[in-house]
Write an enzyme that holds these catalytic residues in place. Structure first.
Site, PDB file in Angstrom:
ATOM      1  N   SER A 145      13.554 -27.483 -10.890  1.00 31.37           N
ATOM      2  CA  SER A 145      13.585 -26.955 -12.306  1.00 31.37           C
ATOM      3  C   SER A 145      14.592 -27.799 -13.114  1.00 31.37           C
ATOM      4  O   SER A 145      15.281 -28.483 -12.590  1.00 31.37           O
ATOM      5  CB  SER A 145      14.273 -25.582 -12.054  1.00 31.37           C
ATOM      6  OG  SER A 145      14.578 -24.719 -13.367  1.00 31.37           O
ATOM      7  N   TYR A 158      20.005 -19.393  -8.770  1.00 32.46           N
ATOM      8  CA  TYR A 158      18.829 -20.086  -8.960  1.00 32.46           C
ATOM      9  C   TYR A 158      19.369 -21.675  -9.073  1.00 32.46           C
ATOM     10  O   TYR A 158      18.605 -22.436  -8.729  1.00 32.46           O
ATOM     11  CB  TYR A 158      18.175 -19.709 -10.228  1.00 32.46           C
ATOM     12  CG  TYR A 158      16.829 -20.155 -10.460  1.00 32.46           C
ATOM     13  CD1 TYR A 158      15.709 -19.792  -9.840  1.00 32.46           C
ATOM     14  CD2 TYR A 158      16.767 -21.260 -11.477  1.00 32.46           C
ATOM     15  CE1 TYR A 158      14.391 -20.276 -10.140  1.00 32.46           C
ATOM     16  CE2 TYR A 158      15.338 -21.828 -11.915  1.00 32.46           C
ATOM     17  CZ  TYR A 158      14.317 -21.348 -11.302  1.00 32.46           C
ATOM     18  OH  TYR A 158      13.287 -22.042 -11.399  1.00 32.46           O
TER      19      TYR A 158
HETATM   20  P1  NAD Z   1       5.488 -17.201 -10.158  1.00 32.34           P
HETATM   21  O1  NAD Z   1       6.419 -15.689 -10.123  1.00 32.34           O
HETATM   22  O2  NAD Z   1       4.371 -16.796 -10.806  1.00 32.34           O
HETATM   23  O3  NAD Z   1       5.221 -17.630  -8.544  1.00 32.34           O
HETATM   24  C1  NAD Z   1       5.967 -17.502  -7.623  1.00 32.34           C
HETATM   25  C2  NAD Z   1       4.996 -17.492  -6.254  1.00 32.34           C
HETATM   26  O4  NAD Z   1       6.330 -17.630  -5.034  1.00 32.34           O
HETATM   27  C3  NAD Z   1       4.321 -16.588  -5.996  1.00 32.34           C
HETATM   28  O5  NAD Z   1       3.154 -17.042  -5.381  1.00 32.34           O
HETATM   29  C4  NAD Z   1       5.019 -15.616  -4.843  1.00 32.34           C
HETATM   30  O6  NAD Z   1       4.000 -14.953  -4.205  1.00 32.34           O
HETATM   31  C5  NAD Z   1       5.644 -16.724  -4.300  1.00 32.34           C
HETATM   32  N1  NAD Z   1       6.876 -16.210  -3.442  1.00 32.34           N
HETATM   33  C6  NAD Z   1       7.688 -15.428  -4.008  1.00 32.34           C
HETATM   34  N2  NAD Z   1       8.496 -14.859  -3.166  1.00 32.34           N
HETATM   35  C7  NAD Z   1       7.993 -15.152  -1.834  1.00 32.34           C
HETATM   36  C8  NAD Z   1       8.498 -14.948  -0.443  1.00 32.34           C
HETATM   37  N3  NAD Z   1       9.426 -14.404  -0.115  1.00 32.34           N
HETATM   38  N4  NAD Z   1       7.706 -15.639   0.457  1.00 32.34           N
HETATM   39  C9  NAD Z   1       6.565 -16.433   0.087  1.00 32.34           C
HETATM   40  N5  NAD Z   1       5.991 -16.715  -1.098  1.00 32.34           N
HETATM   41  C10 NAD Z   1       6.787 -16.066  -2.251  1.00 32.34           C
HETATM   42  O7  NAD Z   1       6.503 -18.124 -10.389  1.00 32.34           O
HETATM   43  P2  NAD Z   1       6.254 -19.539 -11.180  1.00 32.34           P
HETATM   44  O8  NAD Z   1       7.046 -19.566 -12.555  1.00 32.34           O
HETATM   45  O9  NAD Z   1       5.030 -20.014 -11.196  1.00 32.34           O
HETATM   46  O10 NAD Z   1       7.493 -20.352 -10.243  1.00 32.34           O
HETATM   47  C11 NAD Z   1       7.167 -21.544  -9.226  1.00 32.34           C
HETATM   48  C12 NAD Z   1       8.013 -22.426  -9.083  1.00 32.34           C
HETATM   49  O11 NAD Z   1       8.237 -23.040 -10.219  1.00 32.34           O
HETATM   50  C13 NAD Z   1       9.434 -21.655  -8.524  1.00 32.34           C
HETATM   51  O12 NAD Z   1      10.030 -22.598  -7.663  1.00 32.34           O
HETATM   52  C14 NAD Z   1      10.113 -21.626  -9.990  1.00 32.34           C
HETATM   53  O13 NAD Z   1      11.526 -21.769  -9.820  1.00 32.34           O
HETATM   54  C15 NAD Z   1       9.521 -23.145 -10.568  1.00 32.34           C
HETATM   55  N6  NAD Z   1       9.724 -23.096 -12.086  1.00 32.34           N
HETATM   56  C16 NAD Z   1       9.392 -22.141 -12.699  1.00 32.34           C
HETATM   57  C17 NAD Z   1       9.660 -22.294 -14.188  1.00 32.34           C
HETATM   58  C18 NAD Z   1       9.189 -21.532 -14.983  1.00 32.34           C
HETATM   59  O14 NAD Z   1       9.579 -21.415 -16.416  1.00 32.34           O
HETATM   60  N7  NAD Z   1       8.241 -20.509 -14.956  1.00 32.34           N
HETATM   61  C19 NAD Z   1      10.561 -23.523 -14.637  1.00 32.34           C
HETATM   62  C20 NAD Z   1      11.042 -24.306 -13.794  1.00 32.34           C
HETATM   63  C21 NAD Z   1      10.792 -23.939 -12.497  1.00 32.34           C
END
Ligand code: NAD
Length: 263
Positions: A145, A158
């Site tokens: 991130s 985070y």
């Molecule tokens: P999201 O909530 O849509 O997806 C998260 C995924 O992680 C889901 O499939 C969920 O089932 C899984 N997950 C959560 N807890 C879990 C557990 N205990 N065991 C197994 N799986 C689990 O979120 P996203 O935004 O798609 O995030 C995906 C990645 O991208 C994350 O690592 C997040 O930190 C990173 N990210 C997101 C953003 C953003 O703005 N959305 C920005 C930078 C980084």
């Protein structure tokens, strides 16, 4: 050998939703055998499977594991290696967020964020590496991130976890530099997924403002472009990092943040 026996195998953790789901669809469309993983009720999991299978060359299966538990994470990786005979690409994507100031941050939430966002990356990587090393080929992409590069308030766990992922990415890259394995991180800014929708809802509640106003202030506060990075753009970056053009790229953190960290 059948076409499927020659195809490379990818595990995208946390691919029942958001960024991981888009990465899975895009890899499946491009001829990878994709293992979906993540939480969700049966309807959500089936919807993710249907969406990925609709674009896939080879059948997509869902694997279950709670990534707070190191044993389950190891079992997940082993299960994919046993099912497909190989794991060529590990995308460590599963992640959660928890918002609070440090003095009121619940220790349980700290533990969960660190377990899923950082320790699970270590456990999955540790389980995947020996077979990649034996094969002389492996690709690891960590979805870190912008918070792996800079901090924001109220996101201590985070920020700590994602800085850890950026460091772990470099260590993994160095240890495997001569083994045919690359390890890189992608550092997105805001991406409109359920993880960010929850933050929009929290800001709307706290500020008693409408959605458009909150979204506009979130973007203008951090991203000079004032635009979200799309899930499709992150999937494109993963495809680049597994392409031959990126064969000599390892240990980098690719910011996709609309200029957030250029300031
Ligand atoms: P999201 O909530 O849509 O997806 C998260 C995924 O992680 C889901 O499939 C969920 O089932 C899984 N997950 C959560 N807890 C879990 C557990 N205990 N065991 C197994 N799986 C689990 O979120 P996203 O935004 O798609 O995030 C995906 C990645 O991208 C994350 O690592 C997040 O930190 C990173 N990210 C997101 C953003 C953003 O703005 N959305 C920005 C930078 C980084």
């Amino acid at each position: 050998m059948t076409e499927q026996a020659n195809a490379r195998v990818a595990l995208v953790t946390g691919s029942t939703s958001g960024i991981g789901l888009e990465i899975s669809k895009s890899l499946a469309e491009n001829g990878w055998i994709v293992a979906l993983h993540g939480k969700g009720n049966p309807i959500q999991v089936q919807a993710a499977l249907d969406a990925t299978n609709a674009r896939a060359k080879f059948p997509v299966r869902h694997f279950d594991a709670d990534m707070r538990d190191p044993q389950e994470t190891r079992r997940l990786v082993r299960g994919i290696q046993e099912t497909y005979g190989s794991l060529d690409l590990l995308v460590n994507n599963a992640g959660i967020q928890h918002i609070d100031r440090i003095e009121s941050f619940s220790p349980e939430s700290w533990d969960d964020v660190l377990a899923i966002n950082l320790s699970a990356v270590f456990h999955a990587t540790r389980a995947a590496l020996p077979a990649m090393q034996a094969k002389g080929y492996g690709r690891i992409v960590n979805i870190a991130s912008v918070h792996g590069l800079v901090a924001s308030q109220e996101k201590a766990a985070y920020v700590a976890a994602k800085h850890g992922v950026v460091g772990l990415t470099k260590a993994t890259a160095l240890e495997n530099a001569k083994a045919g394995i690359t390890c890189n991180a992608i550092c997105p800014g805001w991406v409109l997924t359920p993880l960010v929708e929850a933050q929009i809802a929290l800001r709307m509640e706290r500020s008693n403002s409408g959605r458009d106003e909150v979204v506009s202030s979130m973007l203008s506060e951090k991203e000079p472009t004032c635009r979200f990075t799309t899930t499709d753009q992150v999937a494109g970056a993963v495809r680049f990092l597994v392409s031959s053009a990126a064969d000599n790229i390892t240990g980098v953190s690719l910011a996709m943040d609309g200029g957030w960290t250029a300031q």
